[in-house]
Design an enzyme around this catalytic site. Structure first.
Site, PDB file in Angstrom:
ATOM      1  N   CYS A 273      41.498  -9.847 -98.646  1.00 17.52           N
ATOM      2  CA  CYS A 273      41.006  -9.737 -97.159  1.00 17.52           C
ATOM      3  C   CYS A 273      39.408 -10.129 -97.200  1.00 17.52           C
ATOM      4  O   CYS A 273      38.962 -10.782 -96.143  1.00 17.52           O
ATOM      5  CB  CYS A 273      40.769  -8.233 -96.644  1.00 17.52           C
TER       6      CYS A 273
ATOM      7  N   GLU B 177      34.999 -19.269 -95.238  1.00 12.26           N
ATOM      8  CA  GLU B 177      36.428 -19.268 -95.345  1.00 12.26           C
ATOM      9  C   GLU B 177      37.063 -20.163 -94.252  1.00 12.26           C
ATOM     10  O   GLU B 177      38.260 -20.998 -94.927  1.00 12.26           O
ATOM     11  CB  GLU B 177      36.856 -17.694 -94.998  1.00 12.26           C
TER      12      GLU B 177
ATOM     13  N   GLU C  51      42.737 -25.296 -97.467  1.00  8.85           N
ATOM     14  CA  GLU C  51      43.892 -25.066 -97.667  1.00  8.85           C
ATOM     15  C   GLU C  51      44.539 -23.949 -96.494  1.00  8.85           C
ATOM     16  O   GLU C  51      45.735 -23.627 -96.367  1.00  8.85           O
ATOM     17  CB  GLU C  51      44.278 -24.229 -99.095  1.00  8.85           C
TER      18      GLU C  51
ATOM     19  N   GLU D 171      54.512  -7.678-101.063  1.00  4.11           N
ATOM     20  CA  GLU D 171      54.270  -8.187-102.360  1.00  4.11           C
ATOM     21  C   GLU D 171      54.169  -7.353-103.395  1.00  4.11           C
ATOM     22  O   GLU D 171      54.453  -7.432-104.529  1.00  4.11           O
ATOM     23  CB  GLU D 171      52.925  -9.091-102.154  1.00  4.11           C
TER      24      GLU D 171
ATOM     25  N   LYS E 200      33.029 -15.361 -93.582  1.00  2.93           N
ATOM     26  CA  LYS E 200      34.106 -15.892 -93.008  1.00  2.93           C
ATOM     27  C   LYS E 200      33.777 -17.331 -92.467  1.00  2.93           C
ATOM     28  O   LYS E 200      34.855 -18.090 -92.189  1.00  2.93           O
ATOM     29  CB  LYS E 200      34.403 -15.131 -91.706  1.00  2.93           C
TER      30      LYS E 200
ATOM     31  N   GLU F  93      51.418  -7.850 -97.587  1.00  2.29           N
ATOM     32  CA  GLU F  93      50.770  -7.287 -99.145  1.00  2.29           C
ATOM     33  C   GLU F  93      51.658  -6.407 -99.512  1.00  2.29           C
ATOM     34  O   GLU F  93      52.152  -6.106-100.617  1.00  2.29           O
ATOM     35  CB  GLU F  93      49.413  -6.848 -98.569  1.00  2.29           C
TER      36      GLU F  93
END
Lengths: 166, 588
Positions: free
Chosen positions: B300, B362, B367, B283, B359, B280
């Protein structure tokens, strides 16, 4: 909403609804008047209409639906051409309105608030309509029928069905 | 100082500030008034009538909303008051699905406690009871309206604190129900799975989807190499489940317990938090230097991500493309670690222990993984782990302390603070400042981004430029911050957003503390304190100084932001519809 004809046409009701929303948008407590007018336009308040209201007034759909289901005058289902209301107020109830109500639902094969497939009849329970002297009472649109027994019901339904045939 | 009034409660003279309630005043005088719907700063509506007191008015008044006044005389313990509370409680109980023995909240249920406190033996009322369907279609949250006491804490949390408003009070009278519109499942509405509703529910009407059996099955399967990773916030909360005070640290005991449960390896998600900072940070520097989309917003928190996908699709390009540490770590385990240990990733089973219910959603995102496997197979909450430890008969409080397994090893202090709001920001600043200034800064504590204030801002000078940062926690605060950015009223380089108030330490999967504790103790602050103590206790406190992780780059990912790093450690997002067009199915 909209048509399937392939043309570019605008849903007239949707346009009316957005005018209503526009009118009330910046007033406090806009939700209930908007829902009233929306129900006047569509006859009832389906998901698509509630979504449009929620988006237009920038409130959650959950809140809109909460208000719609709290007040009995808002309906989630389309009403029949002949809207039958069964008074379940105290006087009517003790005079057997419960049986009348059950008989109506059985005769038309409906649940509370539903509408017959041909769109002719809907049945719903309502609070005291102020005709206790005539108990038990039902209303079919603006017509009042009083001092009923279960045996009167088939005749009343037939009366409106005959009207349609004429 | 606020203006004070004097009132009398049960014959005791009490001074209380104007604007406070009888409940507050009674508490200051050491008088306990029972409450059920009341939750400080979240739900103060006087709905349940458990806290009624005699103020001399014609009827009893709810102490939680009744303001104090000069000369007011209050009686909290008279036959009439006790009887009124009992009748109210019995009426609630008469329509409560009393399957207490097998309820997830048994022994941690505010209704059960009240029944005990008020000495309820028989329930005098026996009438019609609810028969609602249970909504268990969401991967994260199960909603059982038959246990609901209509206190509306969840509604207030979802609407007023989180700004999600996926649930409301519907219908009226006996039919009243807390649900989503048109009786849709939480799975079909813009619920972000944050689970904050669960943590405020006084009873078992809201709970996480229990995935513990899947974990037991995997551990029992000899064909599988079963590894577990734990998030930073779990270690500062799990001890609460075993009777320890809020803010107790139990990292070593937790690791030992996980080993005893039968996991082949016990790893620390923090390793991936360090990795997140490298990816990150790279990035962020890249976007600043190459004129990319700013601010970079952290990715996150899966609750925040789903909220953004539903409500702010225009910010999707701002989101960091980094996977969350949970999924980054899963991907590392099934690539680098699997290679190194010569294990077929399809025969690996990765369990994550998270302070989070989102989560669970998630890990199911298509993907996040490859065609053959998901990065993480099952995600369980802190509460579920505690239940497994109890089920296995492990004496948690008396365990010895052990360390996480190699080859991933122990992570840095920078990674540990991911668990508290502002932590990701602070960890990133520690690394980015060193890189930009090409030095090893000794001042590494960025206190401006710590603490429970809803939106925090900081401006840090590094590498000859001023880096502007903002931190928001709780989605209601996130909304305020995003609207400000959208309107052009504020400009930042880097923004951290966590879905839960206080960040992960107060996540929807954390131990549930009853209102009696929550009204007194700020869980966010107490658990965060433990996080910062843990940070200070670690020898290495900057992500880029994590040697094990640098080796990971050397041996596998080459460098932050490399092609391979992108393949395994980065992801993408999708704009989501808020509601389906058709609702005929409902939740049943």
């Amino acid at each position: 909403m909209g048509c399937n004809c392939g043309c570019v046409c605008v849903d007239a009701n949707a346009e009316k609804l957005s005018e209503v929303i526009e009118k009330y948008k910046n007033t406090e407590g806009a939700l209930i008047p908007v829902l009233h007018e929306a129900q006047e336009i569509y006859g009832y308040l389906p998901l698509s209409v509630q979504k449009a209201v929620a988006e237009g007034l920038d409130i959650s759909l959950a809140e809109v639906y909460g208000v719609v289901t709290f007040y009995t005058q808002f309906s989630l289902n389309p009403k029949g051409k002949y809207k039958i209301q069964v008074c379940l107020g105290t006087a009517c109830y003790v005079k057997g309105a419960g049986d009348i109500y059950d008989k109506l639902k059985a005769a038309l094969n409906l649940n509370d608030g539903d509408c017959t497939e041909d769109g002719l009849f809907s049945v719903e329970a309502c609070r005291c309509i102020g005709a206790c002297g005539l108990a038990p009472v039902i209303m079919v649109n603006d017509d009042v029928f009083g001092r009923l027994t279960v045996d009167d019901i088939d005749g009343i339904i037939k009366q409106y069905k005959d009207k349609e045939i004429e | 100082m606020a203006e004070m009034v004097t009132l009398t409660i049960d014959g005791i003279e009490v001074k209380a500030p104007v604007g406070s309630t009888v409940l507050d005043a009674a508490k200051s005088a050491g008088i306990k008034i029972p409450t059920l719907c009341f939750l400080k700063e979240i739900n103060e509506i006087g709905a349940c009538r458990m806290c009624v007191v005699d103020t001399g008015a014609r009827s009893l008044q709810a102490a939680c909303v009744y303001p104090v006044s000069e000369g007011l005389k209050v009686v909290t313990n008279s036959p009439a008051v006790r009887e009124a509370r009992k009748v109210t409680l019995e009426l609630i109980l008469s329509n409560h699905e009393r399957k207490c023995l097998s309820c997830v909240r048994s022994n941690n249920c505010e209704l059960q406690q009240l029944a005990k406190d008020l000495n309820i033996e028989d329930i005098r009322f026996d009438g019609e009871t609810y028969d609602f369907c249970v909504d268990d279609a969401s991967p994260s949250i199960v909603r059982d309206p038959n246990k609901c006491v209509l206190c509306r804490r969840c509604v207030s949390m979802c609407k007023n604190i989180q700004g999600v408003a996926a649930i409301e009070t519907m219908e009226r009278g006996f039919k009243t129900i807390v649900s989503s519109p048109f009786n849709m499942s939480l799975n079909d509405v813009p619920c972000v799975n944050c689970g904050q509703c669960i943590t405020v529910c006084p009873v078992g009407a809201l709970k996480e989807k229990d995935d513990t059996q899947k974990v037991w099955d995997a551990i029992a399967n000899k064909e599988l190499h079963v590894v577990v990773q734990t998030a930073p916030a779990v270690r500062v909360a799990i001890a609460e489940e075993f009777g320890n005070p809020v803010g107790s640290r139990a990292t070593g005991k937790m690791v030992t317990a996980l080993r005893k449960l039968g996991f082949d390896k016990v790893f620390d998600t923090d390793t991936a938090a360090d990795l997140t900072i490298m990816e990150e940070g790279t990035e962020l520097l890249g976007r600043i230097q190459n004129g990319g989309k700013l601010p970079v917003i952290t990715s996150c928190s899966p609750g925040w991500i789903k909220y953004c996908e539903h409500n702010y699709p225009e910010f999707l390009e701002n989101l960091s493309s980094c996977k969350s540490p949970q999924n980054m770590f899963g991907a590392v385990l099934k690539s680098y670690y699997a290679d190194k240990m010569e294990i077929d990733p399809k025969k690996m089973f990765v369990v994550s222990v998270m302070p989070c219910t989102a989560k669970k959603f998630e890990v199911q995102r298509p993907e996040l993984g490859t065609d053959c496997y998901s990065d993480v197979d099952v995600s369980i909450t802190t509460r579920e782990l505690a239940r497994m430890i109890k089920e296995a008969g492990i004496d948690f409080n008396n365990l010895e302390e052990t360390h996480f397994d190699d080859p991933m090893g122990d992570a840095t202090g920078a990674a540990v603070i991911f668990g508290a709001t502002g932590g990701v920001m602070e960890a990133a600043l520690r690394t980015v400042a060193d890189i930009l200034d090409n030095t090893d800064h000794a001042e590494i504590e960025y206190k401006a981004v710590r603490g429970v204030e809803g939106i925090k801002e900081a401006e840090v000078e590094m590498g000859g430029m001023k880096v502007k940062a903002a931190v928001a926690h709780g989605l209601g605060n996130a909304k305020k911050l995003l609207d400000k950015i959208k309107a052009g009223e504020a400009e930042y380089h880097f923004v951290e957003i966590m879905a839960c108030p206080g960040g992960c330490v107060n996540g929807g999967g954390q131990p549930i503390q009853p209102a009696t504790v929550r009204n007194e103790v700020d869980l966010r602050a107490e658990r965060a304190k433990a996080i910062y103590v843990e940070d200070e206790s670690l020898p290495i406190r900057k992500s880029h100084k994590n040697e094990k992780m640098m080796k990971l780059y050397e041996e596998y990912f080459e460098k932050p932001g490399s092609h391979k790093a992108h393949k395994y450690l980065h992801t993408h997002y999708v704009a989501r519809e808020n509601y389906p067009d058709d609702c005929s199915e409902g939740c049943c």
